[in-house]
Motif scaffolding. Structure first.
Motif, short mmCIF file in Angstrom:
data_model
loop_
_atom_site.label_atom_id
_atom_site.label_comp_id
_atom_site.label_asym_id
_atom_site.label_seq_id
_atom_site.Cartn_x
_atom_site.Cartn_y
_atom_site.Cartn_z
N GLY A 57 4.27 -1.32 14.54
CA GLY A 57 3.84 -1.30 13.14
C GLY A 57 4.68 -0.41 12.25
O GLY A 57 4.39 -0.27 11.06
N MET A 58 5.73 0.20 12.81
CA MET A 58 6.57 1.11 12.03
C MET A 58 7.62 0.32 11.24
O MET A 58 8.11 -0.70 11.73
N VAL B 23 -5.52 0.18 17.28
CA VAL B 23 -5.09 -1.23 17.36
C VAL B 23 -4.22 -1.55 16.15
O VAL B 23 -4.30 -0.89 15.11
N GLY B 24 -3.40 -2.58 16.29
CA GLY B 24 -2.50 -2.97 15.20
C GLY B 24 -3.24 -3.48 13.98
O GLY B 24 -4.37 -3.97 14.07
N ASP B 25 -2.59 -3.36 12.83
CA ASP B 25 -3.21 -3.82 11.58
C ASP B 25 -2.86 -5.28 11.31
O ASP B 25 -3.28 -5.87 10.37
N ARG C 99 -3.85 3.21 12.82
CA ARG C 99 -2.52 2.96 13.36
C ARG C 99 -1.45 3.62 12.48
O ARG C 99 -0.51 4.22 13.00
N MET C 100 -1.62 3.53 11.15
CA MET C 100 -0.67 4.18 10.24
C MET C 100 -0.67 5.69 10.43
O MET C 100 0.38 6.33 10.44
N SER C 101 -1.87 6.26 10.58
CA SER C 101 -2.00 7.71 10.80
C SER C 101 -1.31 8.11 12.11
O SER C 101 -0.60 9.12 12.17
N GLY C 102 -1.49 7.27 13.14
CA GLY C 102 -0.85 7.52 14.44
C GLY C 102 0.66 7.46 14.36
O GLY C 102 1.36 8.30 14.93
N LEU C 103 1.18 6.46 13.62
CA LEU C 103 2.64 6.32 13.47
C LEU C 103 3.24 7.50 12.72
O LEU C 103 4.37 7.92 12.99
N THR D 207 -18.74 2.67 15.15
CA THR D 207 -18.02 1.43 14.81
C THR D 207 -16.54 1.64 15.12
O THR D 207 -16.09 2.75 15.34
N ASN D 208 -15.78 0.54 15.11
CA ASN D 208 -14.37 0.62 15.50
C ASN D 208 -13.46 1.18 14.41
O ASN D 208 -12.46 1.82 14.69
N ASP D 209 -13.78 0.88 13.14
CA ASP D 209 -12.94 1.37 12.04
C ASP D 209 -13.79 1.52 10.79
O ASP D 209 -14.98 1.18 10.77
#
Length: 565
Positions: A474-475, A563-565, A541-545, A419-421
């Protein structure tokens, strides 16, 4: 280039003392003056390239940003490229674009015109960048080149077209001929040397290419394989994998064990697939020596790691790991299993295929041909007095139903889903036919993950940041203004890509009470995600940032894998 020092002094880019120092280094180590200047740190590569471009009125180029077509590389022999310090980058019609350290070298341009029969257009780059590109595109294929040498002389071929080419000869005999054996071994050893995770050997109508997946990206290897060897190479890999060489119409799966040196073994998982122009072979490299089972080194942050460990320490329930193929799900599950592997526990795994052999764990290989699938293995496990069960993948309702029942009857069940997330996994289970109350009762935690490439530590350089772009990513504004951004400029260590190695991004979603309420009320994936974030979920995305703020990766990588939240 003999006037280079004089010109640089005139432009006030270096001093006379610095020139003397560089000339002494050049005399001692050889090479050109420009290389000595950059190696001593007297002038940066960017400054030198910009100066040369301006001086000779030609464009400059950053070779690290280019992936050069092997067909273009093949136009210029390696000895010519090394002698004149140049590399071809593109061909448009009858014009060949060549990168040179010395654009005024008319002898090199004449040599190229004579050798290629094309008109030459020159762009400039630093000597170091050209050296690294020559090594990347020419020297790394040496093992393949050596293996290809003498093939025409040593093997007799019959001409033919299409998939039947070469079937008039004894393919088994040809597959075992020394040159074909050397070539196939070179393909495997080159992949190990370049730390590839997969090898793709692909036949087309007029070409036969090899690509390696390195840090999640596919790179074509030069030179291409001889098309007439297609049948022999395919048969050789089938023989090594104990597959049926006479079967060309159906897909086949096998395994190769390769002994390297005295005490190292490498496993290759082999998949053969019939395509329009022959059989495509994909080999996945399984190096147990590189299997990272320490969960703190996988990329987990402290809080998500605590949630994950709490979930797998429970005596029963289900922990699901989700993500696309090649996102490191198996490594995460093996890490969890290794943490749980104690003599007091009975652990059984159903895998397709068994990628790594782990001591003290009962691993079962699936075999659909005899009816041994995940559902059948799970039923058998429940009669084997297990404490912990790992299921390779939940693919259908039957497997999902048995896994849920096992989780509700005192067993800890670990498995994967595509799944994607993490929030989307709930919708996937409901879509399979599992009742909402069973999902909320059985699931301890869902973890989604991706692998992002890390910046190469050897050529890591600070770069100018775009605060607006980071905020759009997203930062938070304050964080975007305070962090430093880095990028790999490309070097020998990373083969000019700017990236070396990968790190995992994690989205760890424990089943909070608020989430259970929304699932039971039939909430959508978006509502589940919003509630999970409210409860403290760190998305992919948060983990990536976070990894971006720590200087581990780049904005491009974060955009590529999340992908963005």
């Amino acid at each position: 280039m003999s006037r280079l020092g004089e010109l640089l002094i005139r432009e006030n880019l270096i001093s006379i003392a610095q020139l003397q120092k560089a000339l002494e280094a050049q005399k001692k180590n050889g090479g050109r003056l420009g290389l000595s200047l950059t190696k001593l740190g007297i002038i940066s590569e960017t400054e030198l390239t910009g100066f040369l471009a301006k001086q000779y009125g030609v464009p400059s180029i950053n070779l690290a940003e280019f992936e050069i077509d092997p067909e273009v590389i093949a136009l210029v022999p390696p000895e010519l490229a090394k002698r004149h310090q140049l590399i071809p980058v593109n061909r448009t019609g009858t014009t060949l674009i060549v990168v040179m350290a010395d654009p005024s070298n008319i002898y090199a341009i004449d040599d190229l015109k004579f050798k290629t029969g094309l008109s030459i257009e020159v762009v400039v780059a630093s000597e170091q960048a050209i050296d690294e590109a020559i090594q990347r595109y020419y020297e790394k294929s040496n093992a393949m080149d050596t293996a290809l040498e003498g093939l025409v002389d040593d093997i007799d071929y019959e001409s033919g077209e299409g998939d039947d080419a070469g079937q008039g000869i004894d393919i088994t005999k040809q597959a075992n001929e020394a040159p074909v054996v050397k070539l196939c071994n070179a393909i495997l050893l080159n992949a190990i040397k370049q730390h590839a995770s997969d090898i793709h050997i692909e036949p087309y109508e007029k070409s036969y290419r090899v690509r390696y997946r390195i840090d999640g990206m596919l790179y074509e290897q030069a030179p291409p394989l001889p098309l007439r060897l297609k049948a022999a190479i395919t048969s050789r890999f089938k023989i090594m994998s104990n597959l049926d060489i006479s079967e060309r119409r159906l897909p086949q799966d096998g395994r190769i064990k390769l002994k390297i040196g005295k005490d190292k073994e490498m496993d290759f998982r082999v998949s053969v697939l019939p395509t329009l122009f022959g059989e495509k072979i994909v080999l996945r490299l399984l190096d147990k020596g590189n299997l990272q089972l320490d969960m703190t080194k996988l990329g987990f942050d402290e809080a998500p790691l605590k949630d994950f460990k709490d979930a797998i320490d429970k005596p029963y329930g289900m922990v699901l790991v989700t993500g696309p193929t090649g996102s490191g799900k198996t490594t995460t599950l093996y890490s969890a299993i290794s943490e749980l592997n104690k003599t007091t526990r009975n652990i059984s795994t159903a895998e397709d295929p068994v990628e790594y052999n782990l001591g003290g764990i009962n691993q079962v290989q699936m075999n659909d041909a005899v009816g041994l699938n995940f559902a059948a293995a799970l039923r058998s496990f429940l009669r084997q007095d297990p404490n912990i069960i790992m299921v390779g993948e939940i693919r259908d309702f039957e497997t999902a139903e048995i896994a849920v029942k096992a989780a509700l009857t005192g067993h800890l069940v670990l498995s994967t889903l595509h799944t994607n997330d993490a929030p989307g996994t709930v919708s996937r289970l409901l879509n399979m036919g599992i009742e909402p109350f069973l999902v909320t009762a059985s699931c301890n935690l869902i973890l989604a993950q991706r692998l992002a490439r890390k910046i190469c530590p050897e050529c890591k350089q600070p770069v100018e940041k775009n605060v607006a772009a980071l905020v759009k990513l997203g930062m938070k504004q304050e964080l975007a203004e305070s962090i430093s951004l880095f990028r790999g400029t490309g070097c020998r260590n990373c083969s000019g890509t700017g990236y070396k190695g990968r790190i995992a991004l994690y989205e760890v979603m424990p089943f909070y009470e608020g989430l259970k309420e929304i699932v039971l009320q039939g909430g959508s994936a978006a509502e589940i995600k919003a509630e999970a974030i409210r409860c403290g979920l760190q998305t992919l995305r948060m983990s990536g940032l976070k990894k971006l703020a720590e200087g581990i990766t780049t904005p491009e990588e974060i955009m590529r894998v999340s992908v963005g939240d």
